[in-house]
Design a protein around this motif. Structure first.
Motif, PDB file in Angstrom:
ATOM      1  N   ILE A 161       0.821  -1.223   0.000  1.00  0.00           N
ATOM      2  CA  ILE A 161       0.000   0.000   0.000  1.00  0.00           C
ATOM      3  C   ILE A 161       0.851   1.269   0.000  1.00  0.00           C
ATOM      4  O   ILE A 161       0.348   2.349  -0.265  1.00  0.00           O
ATOM      5  CB  ILE A 161      -0.998   0.036   1.180  1.00  0.00           C
ATOM      6  N   GLY A 162       2.150   1.142   0.307  1.00  0.00           N
ATOM      7  CA  GLY A 162       3.008   2.326   0.284  1.00  0.00           C
ATOM      8  C   GLY A 162       4.303   2.118   1.033  1.00  0.00           C
ATOM      9  O   GLY A 162       4.620   1.005   1.473  1.00  0.00           O
ATOM     10  N   ILE A 163       5.049   3.213   1.171  1.00  0.00           N
ATOM     11  CA  ILE A 163       6.372   3.175   1.800  1.00  0.00           C
ATOM     12  C   ILE A 163       6.561   4.376   2.721  1.00  0.00           C
ATOM     13  O   ILE A 163       5.850   5.375   2.615  1.00  0.00           O
ATOM     14  CB  ILE A 163       7.507   3.185   0.747  1.00  0.00           C
ATOM     15  N   THR A 164       7.524   4.238   3.609  1.00  0.00           N
ATOM     16  CA  THR A 164       8.042   5.392   4.351  1.00  0.00           C
ATOM     17  C   THR A 164       9.545   5.384   4.168  1.00  0.00           C
ATOM     18  O   THR A 164      10.176   4.337   4.232  1.00  0.00           O
ATOM     19  CB  THR A 164       7.700   5.343   5.859  1.00  0.00           C
ATOM     20  N   GLY A 165      10.101   6.528   3.898  1.00  0.00           N
ATOM     21  CA  GLY A 165      11.539   6.641   3.685  1.00  0.00           C
ATOM     22  C   GLY A 165      11.859   6.795   2.218  1.00  0.00           C
ATOM     23  O   GLY A 165      11.040   6.490   1.351  1.00  0.00           O
ATOM     24  N   PRO A 166      13.064   7.270   1.935  1.00  0.00           N
ATOM     25  CA  PRO A 166      13.480   7.482   0.547  1.00  0.00           C
ATOM     26  C   PRO A 166      13.575   6.172  -0.233  1.00  0.00           C
ATOM     27  O   PRO A 166      14.083   5.175   0.281  1.00  0.00           O
ATOM     28  CB  PRO A 166      14.858   8.130   0.670  1.00  0.00           C
ATOM     29  N   ILE A 167      13.093   6.185  -1.441  1.00  0.00           N
ATOM     30  CA  ILE A 167      13.077   4.992  -2.292  1.00  0.00           C
ATOM     31  C   ILE A 167      14.470   4.418  -2.508  1.00  0.00           C
ATOM     32  O   ILE A 167      14.653   3.209  -2.569  1.00  0.00           O
ATOM     33  CB  ILE A 167      12.388   5.291  -3.646  1.00  0.00           C
ATOM     34  N   ARG A 211       9.170   7.123  11.201  1.00  0.00           N
ATOM     35  CA  ARG A 211      10.255   8.100  11.161  1.00  0.00           C
ATOM     36  C   ARG A 211      10.125   9.017   9.951  1.00  0.00           C
ATOM     37  O   ARG A 211      10.778  10.036   9.868  1.00  0.00           O
ATOM     38  CB  ARG A 211      11.603   7.374  11.102  1.00  0.00           C
ATOM     39  N   SER A 212       9.292   8.636   8.974  1.00  0.00           N
ATOM     40  CA  SER A 212       9.199   9.367   7.704  1.00  0.00           C
ATOM     41  C   SER A 212       7.749   9.495   7.255  1.00  0.00           C
ATOM     42  O   SER A 212       6.857   8.852   7.802  1.00  0.00           O
ATOM     43  CB  SER A 212       9.969   8.618   6.606  1.00  0.00           C
TER      44      SER A 212
END
Length: 174
Positions: free
Chosen positions: A14-20, A91-92
């Motif tokens: 469904i998604g991410i947190t943090g730089p790819i 954290r992001s």
């Protein structure tokens, strides 16, 4: 086989947190079953890397808003249960999978095979602190400066053990 391969699959991202480009945390949800979880690829604590235990809550959601009993006031992703209570501030910021290109989704999906194991989080602050001390000591011991001033290196040239055919010997050393 990894922990809950039936759940941790591309169609549940469904998604991410943090730089790819920095191995982000990847979030999963199965709307049909109400199951959710995430994969933490990088974290300062070893026990917090890997796949989280899959939980079930049809009301689960992740938002870039602090609320639901959380007082961290951070501009970051927050996970909420079906009762609207925040149970995990990130954290992001959260980036939904719909906002990612096909190429970026392919990179994100690599978390599935990179992290096949379940987290070993002891879920107890005292135990976490003890593990942190153990791992910190192990890291420090493994990175101590050895003879010759280099980490875990033996200075064979100083002991005249270097191969003279490779001209590694330093005649000025004793």
């Amino acid at each position: 086989m990894g922990y809950r391969d039936d759940f941790y699959k591309i169609e549940n991202i469904i998604g991410i947190t943090g730089p790819i480009e920095s191995l982000p945390s990847v979030y999963f949800q199965d709307k049909k079953t109400g199951e959710f979880g995430h994969i933490t690829q990088i974290h300062g604590c070893d026990w917090n890397q890997g796949r989280s235990t899959v939980q079930t809550d049809p009301g689960y959601q992740i938002l870039n808003a602090c609320g639901g009993g959380c007082s961290c006031k951070r501009a970051a992703a927050h996970e909420y249960n079906g009762q609207g209570r925040c149970f995990h501030p990130s954290r992001s910021l959260f980036v939904a999978s719909g906002a990612l290109s096909k190429e970026k989704m392919e990179v994100v999906a690599q978390a599935i095979w990179r992290c096949p194991l379940e987290k070993t989080d002891p879920l107890d602050d005292r135990e976490r602190d003890m593990q942190d001390i153990i791992y910190t000591d192990m890291w420090r011991d493994a990175h101590q400066k050895g003879p010759g001033g280099r980490r875990n290196a033996i200075d064979y040239t100083g002991q005249r053990l270097a191969n003279p055919l490779l001209k590694i010997v330093h005649p000025t050393r004793v």
